[in-house]
Design a protein around this motif. Structure first.
Motif, PDB file in Angstrom:
ATOM      1  N   HIS A  79       0.853  -1.184   0.000  1.00 26.50           N
ATOM      2  CA  HIS A  79       0.000   0.000   0.000  1.00 26.50           C
ATOM      3  C   HIS A  79       0.886   1.230   0.000  1.00 26.50           C
ATOM      4  CE1 HIS A  79      -3.477  -2.490   0.693  1.00 26.50           C
ATOM      5  NE2 HIS A  79      -2.815  -3.098   1.657  1.00 26.50           N
ATOM      6  N   ARG A  80       0.825   1.978  -1.068  1.00 27.83           N
ATOM      7  CA  ARG A  80       1.649   3.168  -1.172  1.00 27.83           C
ATOM      8  C   ARG A  80       1.018   4.296  -0.373  1.00 27.83           C
ATOM      9  NH1 ARG A  80       5.434   3.143  -5.212  1.00 27.83           N
ATOM     10  NH2 ARG A  80       5.522   1.229  -6.394  1.00 27.83           N
ATOM     11  N   CYS A 125       5.169   5.496 -10.322  1.00 24.38           N
ATOM     12  CA  CYS A 125       5.101   4.126  -9.806  1.00 24.38           C
ATOM     13  C   CYS A 125       5.590   3.146 -10.859  1.00 24.38           C
ATOM     14  CB  CYS A 125       3.667   3.798  -9.389  1.00 24.38           C
ATOM     15  SG  CYS A 125       3.407   2.056  -8.988  1.00 24.38           S
ATOM     16  N   TRP A 153       5.286  -0.031 -11.213  1.00 24.61           N
ATOM     17  CA  TRP A 153       4.482  -1.206 -11.577  1.00 24.61           C
ATOM     18  C   TRP A 153       3.854  -1.075 -12.962  1.00 24.61           C
ATOM     19  CZ3 TRP A 153       1.541  -0.956  -6.277  1.00 24.61           C
ATOM     20  CH2 TRP A 153       2.372  -1.457  -5.272  1.00 24.61           C
ATOM     21  N   ARG A 183      -2.505  -5.882  -6.718  1.00 24.48           N
ATOM     22  CA  ARG A 183      -3.043  -5.776  -5.364  1.00 24.48           C
ATOM     23  C   ARG A 183      -4.268  -6.653  -5.149  1.00 24.48           C
ATOM     24  NH1 ARG A 183      -3.746   0.172  -3.197  1.00 24.48           N
ATOM     25  NH2 ARG A 183      -1.497  -0.100  -3.078  1.00 24.48           N
ATOM     26  N   TYR A 235      -2.598  -0.259 -10.141  1.00 18.51           N
ATOM     27  CA  TYR A 235      -2.383  -0.937  -8.859  1.00 18.51           C
ATOM     28  C   TYR A 235      -2.993  -2.333  -8.828  1.00 18.51           C
ATOM     29  CZ  TYR A 235      -0.693   3.539  -7.321  1.00 18.51           C
ATOM     30  OH  TYR A 235       0.046   4.683  -7.216  1.00 18.51           O
TER      31      TYR A 235
END
Length: 262
Positions: free
Chosen positions: A50-51, A104, A106, A243, A261
C-alpha cells in the motif's frame, strides 16, 4: 462501524471490550483514519503493498537514531560513492539497456513488457545516495532514489526512440516529484542513458514533446547510475496479479488499459 464510533464517549474513561474490538485503531504517527482498513480484502495471496502519500519531508526520529527504521543517506559516505557509480551490469549479447523513471514502476514496467523487441524488464532504484536501499528506505524520501524500470531490448527489433515515445505517453512529465496521487522524489520523471546516442535521442525527444504540452517539462536526463533491483514481489507486479489478484496481460502488442495498482 460508524455507530460504534459514535457510541464512544470522549469524556468517559471506560471503553467496552466490544467497542475496542471493532473501532479502528489510530497511530500516534498518523492520526488520520486509514482508508485501507475500509477496503475489501484482496482475493489473492500475492504480497500487498500500500503506497502512502506524504506531503512532508520525512524527519529523523529517535528510532532512526537508534538504528531502526529507514536509513538516511549521506552524500559524502562510501555508500554514496558506490550508489552514484555507473550501472556496471551487462545486458545479454546483442542487447542494450535503457532506464526510465515515470512514477510508480508497476504500471510502467507492464507497458514496456508489452513492447515487441523488449526482452527483459526489471524494476528497481537508482540515482540515490544509499548503497543497497530497501523499498522502505526509498519511500522515506531520504535517499533520493528514483523508482525506475530497466529495460533490456534488441535494437534490431526495437529502437530507443520507440521506447522514448512510450515513456512520454505513460506519465505526465510536467509534474515535479509527483504522478497523480503518488507524491515523493522517488516518483520523479527521468531518462537515464547508457550511451551518448541515447542521451542525444533523449534530449531531442524532450524538445519535440515540449512543443506538444503547455507546461514546462521537468524530466531529468542523466547518465544511468547503479541499478538496485527491487524486492522480488515488485517484479512484474501487475502481470502476477497486482493488489487484487487480477493479472494483466504482458503479451507483446497488447493494448488493454493498464490498471496501475491491480
Amino acid at each position: 462501524m460508524l455507530k460504534s464510533l459514535a457510541a464512544i464517549s470522549t469524556t468517559s474513561p471506560l471503553i467496552s471490550t466490544a467497542t475496542t474490538a471493532t473501532a479502528p485503531k489510530f497511530s500516534l504517527c498518523n492520526p488520520f483514519l486509514s482508508l485501507s482498513k475500509l477496503r475489501p480484502k484482496p482475493a489473492s495471496n500475492f504480497p500487498q503493498t500500500h503506497r502512502t502519500i506524504s506531503f512532508r519531508t520525512p524527519q529523523m526520529n529517535i528510532l532512526n537514531k537508534l538504528g531502526f527504521g529507514p536509513k538516511t543517506a549521506d552524500p559524502n559516505s562510501e555508500s554514496s560513492a558506490i550508489a552514484q557509480g555507473p550501472d556496471d551490469d551487462v545486458p545479454a549479447p546483442g542487447q542494450q539497456f535503457a532506464q526510465f523513471g515515470a512514477g510508480c514502476f508497476w504500471g510502467v514496467e507492464l507497458a514496456f513488457q508489452r513492447v515487441p523487441g523488449v526482452t527483459k524488464t526489471e524494476v528497481g532504484y537508482s540515482q540515490g545516495f544509499l548503497h543497497n536501499p530497501s523499498y522502505e528506505d526509498v519511500c522515506s524520501g531520504t535517499t533520493q532514489h528514483s523508482e525506475v524500470v530497466r529495460v533490456q531490448y534488441d535494437p534490431k527489433e526495437c529502437n530507443f526512440e520507440s521506447l522514448l515515445d512510450l515513456f512520454w505517453s505513460r506519465h505526465d512529465p510536467t509534474t515535479l516529484n509527483r504522478q497523480g496521487g503518488d507524491v515523493g522524489t522517488q516518483y520523479r520523471s527521468g531518462i537515464y542513458f547508457y550511451t551518448p546516442e541515447q542521451e542525444k535521442a533523449a534530449r531531442e525527444s524532450l524538445e519535440q514533446h515540449q512543443k506538444k504540452v503547455n507546461r514546462k517539462i521537468v524530466t531529468e536526463i542523466l547518465p544511468a547510475k547503479k541499478f538496485y533491483r527491487a524486492e522480488e514481489y515488485h517484479q512484474q507486479y501487475l502481470a502476477k496479479g497486482g493488489r487484487f489478484g487480477f493479472s494483466q496481460s504482458a503479451e507483446k502488442g497488447c493494448n488493454d488499459p493498464i490498471r496501475c495498482y491491480g
